[in-house]
Scaffold this active site. Structure first.
Site, short mmCIF file in Angstrom:
data_model
loop_
_atom_site.label_atom_id
_atom_site.label_comp_id
_atom_site.label_asym_id
_atom_site.label_seq_id
_atom_site.Cartn_x
_atom_site.Cartn_y
_atom_site.Cartn_z
N TYR A 47 35.21 37.78 54.71
CA TYR A 47 34.24 38.62 54.06
C TYR A 47 32.87 38.52 54.57
CZ TYR A 47 38.42 38.49 50.89
OH TYR A 47 39.67 38.56 50.23
N PRO B 93 43.31 43.07 40.81
CA PRO B 93 44.16 43.04 39.46
C PRO B 93 43.88 44.18 38.64
CG PRO B 93 42.77 41.38 39.48
CD PRO B 93 42.55 41.82 40.75
N GLY C 245 43.19 57.40 33.61
CA GLY C 245 43.68 58.69 34.07
C GLY C 245 44.24 59.60 33.00
P1 NAP Z 1 39.81 44.38 41.98
O1 NAP Z 1 39.26 43.28 41.35
O2 NAP Z 1 40.91 44.94 41.33
O3 NAP Z 1 38.58 45.54 41.58
C1 NAP Z 1 37.07 45.22 41.72
C2 NAP Z 1 36.28 46.47 41.50
O4 NAP Z 1 36.66 46.90 40.09
C3 NAP Z 1 34.93 46.46 41.65
O5 NAP Z 1 34.49 47.78 41.96
C4 NAP Z 1 34.55 46.01 40.28
O6 NAP Z 1 33.18 46.45 39.95
C5 NAP Z 1 35.23 46.61 39.29
N1 NAP Z 1 35.46 46.11 38.14
C6 NAP Z 1 36.06 44.92 38.01
N2 NAP Z 1 36.24 44.46 36.51
C7 NAP Z 1 35.87 45.75 36.09
C8 NAP Z 1 35.67 46.08 34.61
N3 NAP Z 1 35.97 45.16 33.53
N4 NAP Z 1 35.51 47.32 34.31
C9 NAP Z 1 35.38 48.27 35.40
N5 NAP Z 1 35.47 48.03 36.45
C10 NAP Z 1 35.72 46.88 36.89
O7 NAP Z 1 39.95 44.37 43.45
P2 NAP Z 1 39.77 43.57 44.82
O8 NAP Z 1 38.22 43.36 44.94
O9 NAP Z 1 40.11 44.25 45.76
O10 NAP Z 1 40.36 42.37 44.26
C11 NAP Z 1 39.95 41.06 43.74
C12 NAP Z 1 39.78 40.05 44.88
O11 NAP Z 1 40.89 39.79 45.27
C13 NAP Z 1 38.85 40.38 45.91
O12 NAP Z 1 37.39 40.49 45.64
C14 NAP Z 1 39.30 39.28 46.93
O13 NAP Z 1 38.55 37.97 46.56
C15 NAP Z 1 40.77 39.15 46.81
N6 NAP Z 1 41.52 40.26 47.65
C16 NAP Z 1 42.34 39.41 48.59
C17 NAP Z 1 42.99 40.27 49.55
C18 NAP Z 1 43.88 39.53 50.54
O14 NAP Z 1 44.38 40.13 51.45
N7 NAP Z 1 44.18 38.31 50.18
C19 NAP Z 1 43.04 41.73 49.64
C20 NAP Z 1 42.05 42.46 48.72
C21 NAP Z 1 41.44 41.64 47.64
P3 NAP Z 1 31.84 45.88 40.08
O15 NAP Z 1 31.81 45.05 41.20
O16 NAP Z 1 30.77 46.70 40.09
O17 NAP Z 1 31.63 44.87 38.76
#
Ligand code: NAP
Length: 274
Positions: A54, A195, A205
């Site tokens: 990252y 998540p 949606g």
């Molecule tokens: P996510 O957590 O599902 O979504 C993050 C996005 O959703 C950001 O744009 C955030 O906005 C927004 N968000 C979060 N909470 C919200 C809420 N309550 N209301 C409205 N919008 C919200 O997706 P992700 O970042 O892909 O996954 C989470 C973590 O998993 C990553 O950060 C990483 O650490 C890990 N990950 C691991 C892998 C792997 O291959 N192991 C792959 C992908 C991700 P803001 O930031 O503007 O608040």
């Protein structure tokens, strides 16, 4: 509990993909990112997931700033990249992560993606060496299938595989076919990434399934993100790591714990999004 260990991990943690930049180091905005992580820790999400990948390691540096006063209270998970899975590179990557994280141990060291070119036995031997040296407390994998998880488990001789980090949310359910039942049986923690479906769930949606989610959220006086996270962590081996840089999102996500959907509403959501 993490895997078969007696280690307690919060059911909700903090993702960091995009914190400190994406594929490249992005200077600026750190102060806000640090504040968001610190708020999350204060609100009980004291489990931070990061990776050497990252922002080319800069995300780990931002995490170091966020936990500088609270290292012992925070469970830090990081990852070694798929191209660094030879024995020598695992050891080198871990040293570099520890330097960037400004700590002498990580709570969980994960193989970010499988790499069929490097025998998993070689990688896991190096991971166990790191445990022996006190630099790593627990070993996990990420994006591993059932077969790959089993091979990783078999390759460990001294400790049990603690976790597998995979995509899992109301809208991405494929692990329910085989990986979730397997990890439940084997007591391997599932760390659910993306998540809230990268913001898609809170945006919502059209159609019946989104109406069901809205109705259930209204019934519990919660937001759709809170309901979607609560639905995930209700499953015994699952913890979730939403990423939020926006303080309001951090507060909102923290409100996904401390209450339960009824079995009926849980099942209604499962059926609506199947
Ligand atoms: P996510 O957590 O599902 O979504 C993050 C996005 O959703 C950001 O744009 C955030 O906005 C927004 N968000 C979060 N909470 C919200 C809420 N309550 N209301 C409205 N919008 C919200 O997706 P992700 O970042 O892909 O996954 C989470 C973590 O998993 C990553 O950060 C990483 O650490 C890990 N990950 C691991 C892998 C792997 O291959 N192991 C792959 C992908 C991700 P803001 O930031 O503007 O608040």
């Amino acid at each position: 509990m993490l895997g078969k260990t007696q280690v307690q991990v919060p059911v909700l943690g903090l993702g960091t993909w995009g914190i400190g930049g994406f594929s490249n180091k992005h200077l600026g905005g750190e102060r806000d990112a640090v504040r968001a992580l610190q708020l999350g820790i204060e609100l009980g999400m004291s489990f931070i997931d990061t990776a050497e990948l990252y922002a080319n390691g800069h995300s780990e540096e931002v995490v170091a700033q966020a936990v500088s006063e609270a290292r012992e209270r925070v469970f830090i998970a990081t990852k070694v990249s798929a191209e660094n899975l030879s024995s020598e590179r695992v050891l080198r990557s871990c040293e570099s992560s520890l330097k960037r994280l400004k700590t002498n141990y990580v709570d969980l060291y994960q193989v970010h993606w499988p790499n069929p070119r490097i025998p998993i036995t070689e990688t896991m031997k190096a991971m166990e060496q790191l445990v022996g040296e006190g630099k790593v407390r627990n070993i996990g994998v990420s994006n591993f299938s059932v077969q790959q998880t089993r091979e990783a488990q078999d390759a460990l001789s001294k400790i049990d595989l603690a976790s597998n980090q995979v995509e899992y949310s109301l809208v991405e359910r494929s692990i329910e076919e085989d990986l979730l039942p397997y990890c439940t049986r084997e007591h391997v923690t599932i760390i659910a990434y993306s998540p809230v479906a990268r913001g898609k769930i809170p945006s919502g949606g059209r159609g019946d399934k989104w109406r069901t989610l809205d109705d259930i959220a209204r019934k519990y006086a919660k937001t759709t993100a809170q309901v979607a996270l609560n639905w995930l962590i209700a499953k015994e081996p699952v913890v979730a790591i939403p990423k939020a840089a926006n303080l309001q999102h951090v507060r909102e996500n923290a409100g996904a714990v401390g209450w339960n959907l009824s079995r009926r509403d849980h099942d209604a959501l499962s059926a609506a999004f199947s």
